[in-house]
Design a protein around this motif. Sequence first.
Motif, short mmCIF file in Angstrom:
data_model
loop_
_atom_site.label_atom_id
_atom_site.label_comp_id
_atom_site.label_asym_id
_atom_site.label_seq_id
_atom_site.Cartn_x
_atom_site.Cartn_y
_atom_site.Cartn_z
N VAL A 1 27.07 39.14 46.68
CA VAL A 1 27.82 40.39 46.59
C VAL A 1 27.35 41.19 45.38
CG1 VAL A 1 29.86 39.41 47.73
CG2 VAL A 1 29.66 39.28 45.23
N ALA A 2 27.65 42.48 45.41
CA ALA A 2 27.16 43.39 44.37
C ALA A 2 28.10 43.48 43.17
CB ALA A 2 26.94 44.78 44.96
N SER A 3 29.30 42.90 43.24
CA SER A 3 30.25 43.02 42.13
C SER A 3 31.29 41.91 42.22
CB SER A 3 30.95 44.38 42.16
OG SER A 3 31.83 44.46 43.27
N GLU A 4 31.99 41.70 41.11
CA GLU A 4 33.08 40.72 41.08
C GLU A 4 34.20 41.13 42.04
OE1 GLU A 4 33.28 37.88 39.74
OE2 GLU A 4 31.66 37.83 38.24
N ARG A 5 34.44 42.41 42.16
CA ARG A 5 35.48 42.89 43.08
C ARG A 5 35.17 42.48 44.52
NH1 ARG A 5 35.14 47.77 45.31
NH2 ARG A 5 33.83 48.49 43.58
N LEU A 6 33.90 42.61 44.90
CA LEU A 6 33.50 42.20 46.25
C LEU A 6 33.56 40.68 46.40
CD1 LEU A 6 30.51 44.65 46.81
CD2 LEU A 6 32.77 44.76 47.87
N ALA A 7 33.31 39.96 45.32
CA ALA A 7 33.41 38.50 45.37
C ALA A 7 34.84 38.08 45.70
CB ALA A 7 32.96 37.89 44.05
N LEU A 8 35.80 38.72 45.07
CA LEU A 8 37.21 38.43 45.34
C LEU A 8 37.53 38.73 46.80
CD1 LEU A 8 38.91 39.84 42.11
CD2 LEU A 8 38.63 37.44 42.74
N GLN A 9 37.01 39.83 47.32
CA GLN A 9 37.27 40.21 48.70
C GLN A 9 36.68 39.18 49.66
OE1 GLN A 9 36.00 44.20 49.65
NE2 GLN A 9 36.29 43.93 51.84
#
Length: 264
Positions: free
Chosen positions: A221-229
């Motif tokens: 993923v491109a960001s931590e936010r996307l990792a959470l998703q």
Amino acid sequence: MQAMDKHAKPCGWTFVSLRPQGQHAALRVALAHSGACTLGLSPWRLQRRPDAAGAGALRTALQASAVIFTSPAAVAAAASFGDAFLNAPERPWLAVGDGTLRALRAHGIEHAIAPSRMDSEGLLALPVLADVRGKTIGLVTAPGGRGLIAADLQARGARLLRADVYRRVPLRLPARALARLSRSPRPWVLAVSSGEALERAWAQLPPAWRARWQAGMAVVVASERLALQARALGLATVRVAAGPTAAQLAAAAVALHADRTQHR
């Protein structure tokens, strides 16, 4: 749709791209010597909005104190309006990431800047956006996506001038593409640079395919936010790339694949 990159040999694992239809080439190039096959699984295609209302919205947005472009597609669509783009007054023009910055500079916008952290949070932390209360901010984008930028700026007191210069046209995930995936070599690694793309793809997966992804699909993923998703969907093996570019996602996927192979 060309599902597999016939030039990537030997093909020992599969890299799945959710980028828009026709925009998988950069990832294929980045993975050309990795031994991966690249499979495009596009939940949408991009369509420019070449109408008078779009041109008017763009002209208004480009008069703002600062102007944000959310993607290379936003730059290309804005440039297609010609004079509305080329004759805009010089303002701080902000790009969410390096690809968008390169697109702006390719059109002669040398004063454009981008954050070192190439995502919405990085853009919102730029000094030029530190105090936006009472100011107008142009947002050149498409409906949906990157809602964090608009919400955050409005919460800080900015007046948003939005120009939706293109749109994402939803596509059904073809059954034949999933059939190709089922025959593709494992391990599978999914690249996610858009939360909305992941949502749209996931919503179309039959329950059996969701279970297969949860059991066997690694994700970069491109960001931590996307990792959470991704983790919220039950996708357990997730690695955060250094950024959203094709090279960064490919590097993270290769490293993840190497780690999983080593620990088998």
